[in-house]
Motif scaffolding. Structure first.
Motif, short mmCIF file in Angstrom:
data_model
loop_
_atom_site.label_atom_id
_atom_site.label_comp_id
_atom_site.label_asym_id
_atom_site.label_seq_id
_atom_site.Cartn_x
_atom_site.Cartn_y
_atom_site.Cartn_z
N MET A 96 5.07 -2.13 -7.26
CA MET A 96 3.78 -1.50 -7.53
C MET A 96 3.96 0.00 -7.72
SD MET A 96 0.71 -2.85 -5.33
CE MET A 96 1.21 -4.53 -5.20
N ILE B 171 -0.02 2.38 -8.13
CA ILE B 171 -1.24 1.71 -7.70
C ILE B 171 -2.48 2.60 -7.85
CG2 ILE B 171 -0.76 2.25 -5.24
CD1 ILE B 171 -2.43 -0.96 -6.31
N VAL C 177 -10.10 -0.78 -3.49
CA VAL C 177 -9.26 -1.98 -3.49
C VAL C 177 -8.71 -2.13 -2.07
CG1 VAL C 177 -7.25 -3.13 -4.49
CG2 VAL C 177 -8.59 -1.56 -5.89
N PHE D 18 -6.44 -4.48 0.74
CA PHE D 18 -5.42 -5.52 0.92
C PHE D 18 -5.53 -6.09 2.33
CE2 PHE D 18 -4.02 -2.79 -2.40
CZ PHE D 18 -3.26 -3.57 -3.26
N ILE E 7 -6.60 -9.81 -1.72
CA ILE E 7 -6.94 -8.49 -2.27
C ILE E 7 -8.40 -8.56 -2.73
CG2 ILE E 7 -6.31 -6.66 -3.89
CD1 ILE E 7 -3.69 -8.20 -4.44
N ALA F 77 -11.16 -6.33 -4.86
CA ALA F 77 -11.34 -5.14 -5.70
C ALA F 77 -12.82 -4.97 -6.00
CB ALA F 77 -10.57 -5.30 -7.01
N ASP G 219 3.16 -9.56 -6.64
CA ASP G 219 1.97 -8.90 -6.08
C ASP G 219 1.33 -7.99 -7.12
OD1 ASP G 219 2.62 -10.18 -3.79
OD2 ASP G 219 3.37 -8.42 -2.72
N SER G 220 2.18 -7.33 -7.94
CA SER G 220 1.59 -6.40 -8.92
C SER G 220 0.79 -7.17 -9.97
CB SER G 220 2.65 -5.53 -9.58
OG SER G 220 3.68 -6.30 -10.08
N VAL H 253 -2.54 -7.70 -8.44
CA VAL H 253 -3.36 -6.48 -8.43
C VAL H 253 -3.97 -6.24 -9.81
CG1 VAL H 253 -3.31 -3.96 -8.18
CG2 VAL H 253 -2.08 -5.39 -6.56
#
Ligand code: NAD
Length: 368
Positions: free
Chosen positions: A17, A20, A32, A34, A45, A47, A68-69, A72
């Motif tokens: 990430m 971010i 955002v 987590f 997550i 948002a 994970d990215s 996101v």
């Protein structure tokens, strides 16, 4: 962990990430958050894109993201889409979305959903969740054990598909008015891709008005049902883009409007309920260049959101349908803006959304 291990983790995190805050800042997301719950492996997550119009509403997607990215980026994109959808539909809702990262066949379902419910609750009503890909009505019941900020539970607003289909039907009529000078669909022909929940009800609405309906699905039994019950005509799933008809109504998958399919279309209107129909933004222009009138997907399929919103506003099915019927006027307004400003219909829809959010945000606050 020794210092070397920790340094390696920091390096890896940079890879995963890298930017971010840049990602969050790019489209002005408000927040955002987590969450991690080791006891059941919950990784969530949430948002929140924009709450100018009201609490951010958007479903919970449960998906095994490759990284994970990727999760996101997806949650940010989806949250922003909800701001636009609610704004254009004229609802008092902001845009948000959540994702749970992992295998959605987990056996820890109750605990994962309850952990997610606690995460939602921690935001104090700034975010309201609902069903989405990978989550079900039963999951919403688990979430409800931990928070009241959830809609779409069993026994509440119910299956949104009839309202989505009705809004789509009204949207197709608006397109017909724009294209042919009359909104009558009698003897017009519509090819529907996907005979699922929305596709079936849309076919029903269209047949009631006397339209000819071609229907395609990879599941033969669903097509047979539409042929037998509604008098639709069956089309092979691969031939759906080649049918000589007035309207193509995508009601199955996303990204179906792309470099391969657009040149094949023989219709004058594309108007259907599927989400994210355009593979890339420039495909809206490609449709325009072929003089095919495109109804932006998030505008014409807002009936589903209108239906869950009714849980918050205390609306009846009748009122939800009336609100979904307003999609007719909204689309005509968007077509007008597109024409005046030389935009594609997709760009004009974004313009209308951004304008409404901006105008409401500017209203003076009054204290009593
Ligand atoms: P559904 O799963 O009930 O129906 C989708 C149908 O498409 C299925 O019958 C499936 O077999 C079929 N399908 C899959 N691949 C196909 C292909 N290549 N060719 C032809 N058919 C194919 O889903 P739904 O609830 O009817 O939703 C349809 C679309 O509308 C989805 O994109 C969904 O995100 C969108 N949408 C639905 C609602 C709602 O209220 N249900 C609201 C807004 C948007």
């Amino acid at each position: 962990m020794n210092d070397n291990g920790s340094a390696a983790r920091v390096e890896k995190a940079r890879d995963v990430m890298p930017e971010i805050f840049d990602l969050i800042g790019e489209h002005d997301h408000e927040q955002v958050v987590f969450f991690y719950e080791p006891s059941c492996g919950y990784r969530g997550i949430i948002a929140i894109h924009d709450t100018s119009l009201g609490p951010a509403l958007g479903g919970t997607r449960f998906w095994n993201y490759a990284s994970d990215s990727e999760a996101v980026v997806d949650v940010l994109r989806l949250a922003r889409g909800m701001t636009y959808k609610a704004a254009v539909a004229g609802l008092n809702l902001g845009g948000g979305k959540s994702v749970i990262v992992g295998d959605n066949k987990t056996t820890h379902r109750e605990m994962v959903m309850r952990a997610h419910g606690r995460a939602v609750e921690s935001l104090g009503g700034r975010y309201i969740t609902a069903e989405d890909v990978g989550t079900s009505v039963e999951d919403m019941d688990y979430i409800h054990m931990e928070t009241g900020h959830v809609v779409g539970m069993a026994g509440k607003s119910g299956d949104p598909s009839p309202v989505t289909a009705y809004g789509t039907y009204r949207g197709i009529k608006a397109c017909a008015l724009k294209r042919y000078g009359t909104d009558s669909l009698e003897d017009r022909s519509v090819v529907i891709q996907g005979a699922g929940h929305v596709g079936y009800f849309l076919a029903q609405d269209l047949r009631e008005e006397g339209a000819k309906v071609f229907i395609a699905d990879i599941d033969e039994s669903k097509v047979d049902r539409c042929v037998e019950e509604l008098g639709c005509e069956s089309v092979g799933a691969d031939e759906v883009y080649d049918v000589d008809a007035d309207v193509f109504a995508p009601c199955a998958l996303g990204a179906v409007l792309n470099d391969d399919t657009i040149p094949r279309l023989k219709v004058e209107i594309v108007a259907g309920a599927a989400n994210n129909q355009l593979k890339r933004q420039h495909h809206a222009k490609m449709l325009q260049d072929r003089e095919i009138l495109y109804a932006p997907d998030y505008v014409i399929n807002a009936g589903g959101l209108i239906n869950v919103y009714s849980e918050l506003a205390g609306w009846s099915l009748e009122r939800s349908k009336r609100k979904a019927g307003e999609i007719y006027r909204t689309l005509l307004h968007i077509f007008e803006i597109a024409e005046d400003a030389g935009l594609t219909n997709a760009e004009a829809a974004d313009e209308v959304a951004i304008r409404r959010v901006g105008q409401v945000a500017k209203l003076h606050r009054t204290y009593v």
